[in-house]
Design a protein around this motif. Structure first.
Motif, PDB file in Angstrom:
ATOM      1  N   ALA A  27       0.831  -1.206   0.000  1.00  0.00           N
ATOM      2  CA  ALA A  27       0.000   0.000   0.000  1.00  0.00           C
ATOM      3  C   ALA A  27       0.865   1.256   0.000  1.00  0.00           C
ATOM      4  O   ALA A  27       0.567   2.232  -0.705  1.00  0.00           O
ATOM      5  N   VAL A  28       1.944   1.241   0.772  1.00  0.00           N
ATOM      6  CA  VAL A  28       2.847   2.392   0.827  1.00  0.00           C
ATOM      7  C   VAL A  28       3.476   2.634  -0.544  1.00  0.00           C
ATOM      8  O   VAL A  28       3.580   3.779  -1.006  1.00  0.00           O
ATOM      9  N   LYS A  29       3.870   1.565  -1.224  1.00  0.00           N
ATOM     10  CA  LYS A  29       4.454   1.715  -2.561  1.00  0.00           C
ATOM     11  C   LYS A  29       3.441   2.279  -3.553  1.00  0.00           C
ATOM     12  O   LYS A  29       3.779   3.127  -4.391  1.00  0.00           O
ATOM     13  N   TYR A  30       2.204   1.822  -3.469  1.00  0.00           N
ATOM     14  CA  TYR A  30       1.177   2.331  -4.377  1.00  0.00           C
ATOM     15  C   TYR A  30       0.929   3.815  -4.142  1.00  0.00           C
ATOM     16  O   TYR A  30       0.773   4.592  -5.086  1.00  0.00           O
ATOM     17  N   ILE A  31       0.891   4.217  -2.883  1.00  0.00           N
ATOM     18  CA  ILE A  31       0.684   5.630  -2.569  1.00  0.00           C
ATOM     19  C   ILE A  31       1.826   6.463  -3.144  1.00  0.00           C
ATOM     20  O   ILE A  31       1.607   7.534  -3.728  1.00  0.00           O
ATOM     21  N   TYR A  32       3.041   5.969  -3.001  1.00  0.00           N
ATOM     22  CA  TYR A  32       4.193   6.706  -3.519  1.00  0.00           C
ATOM     23  C   TYR A  32       4.144   6.786  -5.040  1.00  0.00           C
ATOM     24  O   TYR A  32       4.473   7.825  -5.634  1.00  0.00           O
ATOM     25  N   MET A  33       3.710   5.712  -5.673  1.00  0.00           N
ATOM     26  CA  MET A  33       3.658   5.699  -7.134  1.00  0.00           C
ATOM     27  C   MET A  33       2.610   6.677  -7.677  1.00  0.00           C
ATOM     28  O   MET A  33       2.890   7.433  -8.600  1.00  0.00           O
ATOM     29  N   ILE A  34       1.419   6.689  -7.071  1.00  0.00           N
ATOM     30  CA  ILE A  34       0.386   7.579  -7.621  1.00  0.00           C
ATOM     31  C   ILE A  34       0.719   9.038  -7.354  1.00  0.00           C
ATOM     32  O   ILE A  34       0.229   9.933  -8.054  1.00  0.00           O
ATOM     33  N   ALA A  35       1.565   9.288  -6.364  1.00  0.00           N
ATOM     34  CA  ALA A  35       1.971  10.676  -6.087  1.00  0.00           C
ATOM     35  C   ALA A  35       2.855  11.227  -7.192  1.00  0.00           C
ATOM     36  O   ALA A  35       3.015  12.433  -7.325  1.00  0.00           O
ATOM     37  N   ASP A  36       3.404  10.334  -8.009  1.00  0.00           N
ATOM     38  CA  ASP A  36       4.310  10.764  -9.087  1.00  0.00           C
ATOM     39  C   ASP A  36       3.552  11.435 -10.236  1.00  0.00           C
ATOM     40  O   ASP A  36       3.821  12.576 -10.587  1.00  0.00           O
ATOM     41  N   LYS A  37       2.560  10.726 -10.791  1.00  0.00           N
ATOM     42  CA  LYS A  37       1.856  11.263 -11.962  1.00  0.00           C
ATOM     43  C   LYS A  37       0.341  11.186 -11.863  1.00  0.00           C
ATOM     44  O   LYS A  37      -0.363  11.895 -12.580  1.00  0.00           O
ATOM     45  N   ASP A  38      -0.161  10.308 -11.000  1.00  0.00           N
ATOM     46  CA  ASP A  38      -1.597  10.036 -10.982  1.00  0.00           C
ATOM     47  C   ASP A  38      -2.345  10.683  -9.824  1.00  0.00           C
ATOM     48  O   ASP A  38      -3.461  10.303  -9.501  1.00  0.00           O
ATOM     49  N   PHE A  39      -1.721  11.672  -9.200  1.00  0.00           N
ATOM     50  CA  PHE A  39      -2.324  12.274  -8.014  1.00  0.00           C
ATOM     51  C   PHE A  39      -3.737  12.786  -8.279  1.00  0.00           C
ATOM     52  O   PHE A  39      -4.614  12.696  -7.432  1.00  0.00           O
ATOM     53  N   TYR A  40      -3.978  13.322  -9.458  1.00  0.00           N
ATOM     54  CA  TYR A  40      -5.294  13.882  -9.774  1.00  0.00           C
ATOM     55  C   TYR A  40      -6.186  12.891 -10.526  1.00  0.00           C
ATOM     56  O   TYR A  40      -7.335  13.186 -10.815  1.00  0.00           O
ATOM     57  N   ASN A  41      -5.631  11.717 -10.852  1.00  0.00           N
ATOM     58  CA  ASN A  41      -6.401  10.715 -11.577  1.00  0.00           C
ATOM     59  C   ASN A  41      -6.889   9.580 -10.688  1.00  0.00           C
ATOM     60  O   ASN A  41      -7.926   8.970 -10.955  1.00  0.00           O
ATOM     61  N   ILE A  42      -6.124   9.262  -9.644  1.00  0.00           N
ATOM     62  CA  ILE A  42      -6.469   8.169  -8.739  1.00  0.00           C
ATOM     63  C   ILE A  42      -6.636   8.746  -7.337  1.00  0.00           C
ATOM     64  O   ILE A  42      -5.739   9.396  -6.813  1.00  0.00           O
ATOM     65  N   SER A  43      -7.782   8.503  -6.748  1.00  0.00           N
ATOM     66  CA  SER A  43      -8.049   9.009  -5.404  1.00  0.00           C
ATOM     67  C   SER A  43      -7.275   8.198  -4.375  1.00  0.00           C
ATOM     68  O   SER A  43      -7.367   6.970  -4.336  1.00  0.00           O
ATOM     69  N   ILE A  44      -6.513   8.888  -3.547  1.00  0.00           N
ATOM     70  CA  ILE A  44      -5.778   8.188  -2.499  1.00  0.00           C
ATOM     71  C   ILE A  44      -6.746   7.532  -1.509  1.00  0.00           C
ATOM     72  O   ILE A  44      -6.438   6.520  -0.886  1.00  0.00           O
ATOM     73  N   LYS A  45      -7.959   8.079  -1.422  1.00  0.00           N
ATOM     74  CA  LYS A  45      -8.975   7.476  -0.560  1.00  0.00           C
ATOM     75  C   LYS A  45      -9.348   6.088  -1.071  1.00  0.00           C
ATOM     76  O   LYS A  45      -9.635   5.185  -0.285  1.00  0.00           O
ATOM     77  N   ASP A  46      -9.333   5.914  -2.391  1.00  0.00           N
ATOM     78  CA  ASP A  46      -9.633   4.604  -2.957  1.00  0.00           C
ATOM     79  C   ASP A  46      -8.536   3.605  -2.623  1.00  0.00           C
ATOM     80  O   ASP A  46      -8.805   2.424  -2.362  1.00  0.00           O
ATOM     81  N   VAL A  47      -7.289   4.056  -2.643  1.00  0.00           N
ATOM     82  CA  VAL A  47      -6.173   3.180  -2.276  1.00  0.00           C
ATOM     83  C   VAL A  47      -6.332   2.730  -0.829  1.00  0.00           C
ATOM     84  O   VAL A  47      -6.182   1.541  -0.513  1.00  0.00           O
ATOM     85  N   PHE A  48      -6.660   3.657   0.046  1.00  0.00           N
ATOM     86  CA  PHE A  48      -6.890   3.318   1.451  1.00  0.00           C
ATOM     87  C   PHE A  48      -8.019   2.301   1.566  1.00  0.00           C
ATOM     88  O   PHE A  48      -7.908   1.297   2.283  1.00  0.00           O
ATOM     89  N   LYS A  49      -9.126   2.581   0.889  1.00  0.00           N
ATOM     90  CA  LYS A  49     -10.315   1.732   0.987  1.00  0.00           C
ATOM     91  C   LYS A  49     -10.013   0.308   0.544  1.00  0.00           C
ATOM     92  O   LYS A  49     -10.385  -0.661   1.220  1.00  0.00           O
TER      93      LYS A  49
END
Length: 209
Positions: A27-49
């Protein structure tokens, strides 16, 4: 607490702890990855959920179709960062004495049973590199026996390790700040979900005994 097979029960419980550590690591790796380019495309709340919905499912985030990109997690592709997985599992394992407070239809786990489960988790590769995690199994056991509150599980040990051994993740960047800020919430929620999952597992085992 009685089981049809202690060995089978303890294996299941220890595997639950290990899988929770792997799920948190992912989960930590996924959060770090989406922070690179997908911050506005993938909701971090969805990753948590998704990550918190079933912490025993280590492939939950992968099964969404979002694949980890090693290049976008380059700062995490090092032997120093890989130790985090062992530390995560260890950080859950040392808090296993808290299981003594969980009442099931079959009663409570005793000290011997909890120690056996702990030893099984350690044997699966959990470890406290450079004593980054400041508390240990015996300390938590003494707190539980004395009826003292166990400190809330948090990400302080993780951040301390990052600052010391993975400086690329400690630099002040948007990605790093999002990562570390998210971990403050994610770690606490993950441990809470692990407690709920272990309670569920114990009750299921008690029902079969």
């Amino acid at each position: 607490m009685e089981f049809l097979s202690e060995r089978t029960a303890f294996t299941l419980i220890s595997e639950t702890v290990v899988k929770a550590g792997v799920s948190l690591f992912n989960a930590v790796k996924y959060i770090y990855m989406i922070a690179d380019k997908d911050f506005y495309n993938i909701s971090i709340k969805d990753v948590f959920k998704i990550a918190l919905n079933n912490i025993s499912d280590t492939a939950a985030l992968h099964n969404t179709g979002i694949k980890l990109d090693k290049e976008r997690c380059a700062e995490m592709n090092s032997p120093e960062y890989e130790r985090v997985l062992s530390l995560m599992v260890y950080s859950f394992a040392v808090r296993l004495p808290e299981l003594k407070n969980i009442k099931t239809a079959g009663g409570y786990l005793n000290d011997r049973q909890i120690k056996v489960i702990y030893d099984m988790v350690i044997a699966k590769g959990a470890g406290n590199y450079d004593n980054i995690i400041t508390y240990d199994f015996e300390e938590i056991r003494r707190m539980v026996k004395a009826g003292k509150p166990v400190p809330t599980y948090d990400a302080e040990w993780y951040k301390g390790y990052i600052y010391t051994y993975v400086p690329a993740l400690a630099a002040i960047t948007n990605k790093n700040l999002l990562l570390l800020g998210s971990c403050d919430i994610l770690f606490t929620l993950f441990h809470s979900c692990l407690e709920e999952e272990l309670t569920r597992v114990l009750n299921a085992l008690a029902a079969k005994a």
